[in-house]
Design a protein around this motif. Structure first.
Motif, PDB file in Angstrom:
ATOM      1  N   ARG A 153       1.000  -1.299  -0.162  1.00 43.71           N
ATOM      2  CA  ARG A 153       0.038   0.061  -0.089  1.00 43.71           C
ATOM      3  C   ARG A 153       1.052   1.241   0.074  1.00 43.71           C
ATOM      4  N   ILE A 154       1.987   1.161   0.613  1.00 37.61           N
ATOM      5  CA  ILE A 154       2.953   2.309   0.747  1.00 37.61           C
ATOM      6  C   ILE A 154       3.428   2.410  -0.731  1.00 37.61           C
ATOM      7  N   ARG A 155       3.798   1.478  -1.325  1.00 35.10           N
ATOM      8  CA  ARG A 155       4.337   1.795  -2.895  1.00 35.10           C
ATOM      9  C   ARG A 155       3.381   2.438  -3.455  1.00 35.10           C
ATOM     10  N   GLN A 156       2.060   1.889  -3.342  1.00 32.62           N
ATOM     11  CA  GLN A 156       0.556   2.323  -4.012  1.00 32.62           C
ATOM     12  C   GLN A 156       0.567   3.854  -4.224  1.00 32.62           C
ATOM     13  N   THR A 157       1.025   4.635  -2.833  1.00 35.13           N
ATOM     14  CA  THR A 157       0.688   5.769  -2.727  1.00 35.13           C
ATOM     15  C   THR A 157       1.667   6.560  -3.252  1.00 35.13           C
ATOM     16  N   GLY A 158       3.093   6.213  -3.594  1.00 32.66           N
ATOM     17  CA  GLY A 158       4.111   6.723  -4.243  1.00 32.66           C
ATOM     18  C   GLY A 158       4.824   7.800  -3.347  1.00 32.66           C
ATOM     19  N   SER A 159       4.380   7.921  -2.336  1.00 31.14           N
ATOM     20  CA  SER A 159       4.829   8.987  -1.427  1.00 31.14           C
ATOM     21  C   SER A 159       5.967   8.397  -0.394  1.00 31.14           C
ATOM     22  N   GLY A 160       5.910   7.226  -0.268  1.00 34.07           N
ATOM     23  CA  GLY A 160       6.749   6.266   0.862  1.00 34.07           C
ATOM     24  C   GLY A 160       6.366   6.596   2.220  1.00 34.07           C
ATOM     25  N   ALA A 161       5.049   6.978   2.276  1.00 29.89           N
ATOM     26  CA  ALA A 161       4.572   7.197   3.710  1.00 29.89           C
ATOM     27  C   ALA A 161       3.008   6.817   4.039  1.00 29.89           C
ATOM     28  N   ILE A 162       2.814   6.530   5.010  1.00 32.69           N
ATOM     29  CA  ILE A 162       1.381   5.829   5.591  1.00 32.69           C
ATOM     30  C   ILE A 162       0.790   7.084   6.021  1.00 32.69           C
ATOM     31  N   PRO A 163      -0.512   7.582   5.337  1.00 23.75           N
ATOM     32  CA  PRO A 163      -1.161   8.671   5.945  1.00 23.75           C
ATOM     33  C   PRO A 163      -1.713   7.769   7.377  1.00 23.75           C
TER      34      PRO A 163
END
Length: 83
Positions: free
Chosen positions: A59-69
């Motif tokens: 899921r982190i890779r899918q966000t593209g930001s490298g962070a977890i909301p």
């Protein structure tokens, strides 16, 4: 960590379960070698932790930001657990 033989475990199972619930690691040995471990049922296994970690990484890779909301962390961690 305490080690107990199979024979001892048969005689003291209730007290060994109580020890495990209190946080003590209880190892059952068979012929002097570790054979099993008594842990609380709600403790996550290494497999569960590995699967949850893999889901989070995906899921982190899918966000593209490298962070977890933060608002999504627990949802993502337990995603797929009810299957």
């Amino acid at each position: 960590m305490a080690n107990y033989s199979v024979a001892t475990t048969k005689d003291r199972l209730s007290s060994l379960i109580e020890k495990a619930l209190a946080g003590e690691e209880v190892i059952i040995t068979n012929r002097g070698k570790p054979a099993a471990r008594i842990v609380p049922a709600d403790r996550l296994s290494a497999t569960d932790i590995g699967a949850a970690t893999a889901r989070l990484r995906q899921r982190i890779r899918q966000t593209g930001s490298g962070a977890i909301p933060v608002r999504h962390f627990s949802d993502w961690l337990y995603e797929g657990e009810a299957d």
